[in-house]
Write an enzyme that holds these catalytic residues in place. Sequence first.
Site, mmCIF file in Angstrom:
data_model
loop_
_atom_site.group_PDB
_atom_site.id
_atom_site.type_symbol
_atom_site.label_atom_id
_atom_site.label_comp_id
_atom_site.label_asym_id
_atom_site.label_seq_id
_atom_site.Cartn_x
_atom_site.Cartn_y
_atom_site.Cartn_z
ATOM 1 N N THR A 13 0.855 -1.304 -0.014
ATOM 2 C CA THR A 13 0.184 0.017 0.109
ATOM 3 C C THR A 13 0.817 1.411 0.045
ATOM 4 O O THR A 13 0.612 2.405 -0.612
ATOM 5 C CB THR A 13 -0.880 -0.136 1.517
ATOM 6 O OG1 THR A 13 -1.684 -1.150 1.251
ATOM 7 C CG2 THR A 13 -1.889 1.263 1.489
ATOM 8 N N THR A 90 1.416 -4.941 4.303
ATOM 9 C CA THR A 90 1.243 -5.201 5.598
ATOM 10 C C THR A 90 0.628 -6.535 5.712
ATOM 11 O O THR A 90 0.965 -7.128 7.071
ATOM 12 C CB THR A 90 0.240 -4.075 6.225
ATOM 13 O OG1 THR A 90 -0.925 -4.184 5.580
ATOM 14 C CG2 THR A 90 0.911 -2.920 6.475
ATOM 15 N N ASP A 91 0.100 -7.046 4.751
ATOM 16 C CA ASP A 91 -0.421 -8.171 5.011
ATOM 17 C C ASP A 91 0.286 -9.482 5.444
ATOM 18 O O ASP A 91 0.235 -10.400 6.162
ATOM 19 C CB ASP A 91 -1.285 -8.720 3.763
ATOM 20 C CG ASP A 91 -2.370 -8.022 3.552
ATOM 21 O OD1 ASP A 91 -3.020 -7.230 4.559
ATOM 22 O OD2 ASP A 91 -3.082 -8.066 2.235
ATOM 23 N N THR A 161 2.841 -9.381 14.806
ATOM 24 C CA THR A 161 1.465 -10.122 14.206
ATOM 25 C C THR A 161 0.746 -8.773 13.758
ATOM 26 O O THR A 161 0.722 -7.785 14.316
ATOM 27 C CB THR A 161 0.655 -10.981 14.969
ATOM 28 O OG1 THR A 161 0.198 -11.857 14.167
ATOM 29 C CG2 THR A 161 0.110 -10.451 15.921
HETATM 30 N N1 ASP Z 1 -2.742 -5.748 0.387
HETATM 31 C C1 ASP Z 1 -1.577 -4.902 0.659
HETATM 32 C C2 ASP Z 1 -0.189 -5.832 0.942
HETATM 33 O O1 ASP Z 1 -0.016 -6.379 1.874
HETATM 34 C C3 ASP Z 1 -2.036 -4.328 2.260
HETATM 35 C C4 ASP Z 1 -1.047 -3.342 2.619
HETATM 36 O O2 ASP Z 1 0.221 -3.004 2.142
HETATM 37 O O3 ASP Z 1 -1.299 -2.740 3.756
HETATM 38 O O4 ASP Z 1 0.381 -5.679 0.086
#
Ligand code: ASP
Length: 363
Positions: A13, A90-91, A161
């Site tokens: 993101t 983040t995932d 986590t």
């Molecule tokens: N779907 C995104 C990822 O993990 C979510 C994020 O970056 O917050 O790449």
Amino acid sequence: MKKKVYLIYTGGTIGMTNTVNGYAPKKGFLQQEMADIKALSSSEMPHYTLNEYEPLLDSSNISVREWIKIARDIRDHYEDYDGFVILHGTDTMAYTASALSFMLEGLAKPVILTGSQIPLCEIRNDARDNLITALLLAGNYDIKEVCLFFGTTLLRGNRSTKVSASGLSAFESPNDQPLGTAGVDIIVDKARAFACEESTLKLFEFTEQQIAVLKIFPGIQPEIFDNIITTKLKGLVIEAFGSGNIPSTDGRLQEIFKRAADNGTVIVVCTQCLRGGAVIGEYEASKGLADAGAISGYDMTVEAAVAKLYYLLSKGYDSSQIRELMQTDLRGEITRGKSDSVGEIRRRKTDLLEEIKSAEVNI
Ligand code: ASP
């Protein structure tokens, strides 16, 4: 002299742009957005070199291959930089942080993973602050391990986590105090710094491994998993109830796990609770796991348990060595003293009772 930070953008993101299909990463877009952030060229900031990966990935697509790519990139630039920042979705950030903590043996410089819930291109975002603070941490602080910085907290990577899909404090280390906080001041808890025995960086590359994670739920039909319990399965992380319990009255799950253990599969039990850990033997409902030869994952996160299985299986250890090392603290990922096991607690209790008895006799 200005400190130097090597900045890797893997995707996620933080550098995404708004497309007709929703947020997606776009080549060169992060750099363009960063050029508009004046603070990045301030004299207080470390100097940085950006390496944008190709292709940029949503972190759902990050796997062993990308872990190796990142780890090699750090190794290849290790001598030339004071620290490293990895911009990541983040995932699966907690998995990558855990994996890197094992792969980078003898790490003695900061490796900070960060990302954001809102991209830099939005007026209101958490990306700018996360990026700036991560660069400061990597350039100016004496950190010798893989960490995850998000919101206001610096966490040990393999303890972290993702706890929120929308909040700006998206990560926690539920069983460990943060290593630092970024409030008015940035404070890093030096006393909790990880001390690696080796101080020469050695990259250990994982290989693909046949690993599974199984979450226990009420009414689970063990036969559904028949097909995965084969000799191919090398490691199984069970997300059990509470402190390591499984449905036990009919023995069907125990039978499946026993078969896995007989096949040589290393079975590690973690808790599905956010806090606390799994200690086999605390309740009768975990006896099936003990009888099947499963081991307690104690307070390790599932992310750390998976990464550690990759590490130990890739090292080629046999299953008894892996079982032992899974329960040993290697990178600060597990709270583990001898005193933690139920067997040890019982042994101490027996010793104490013996002592009391003999003291009574002597009186
Ligand atoms: N779907 C995104 C990822 O993990 C979510 C994020 O970056 O917050 O790449």
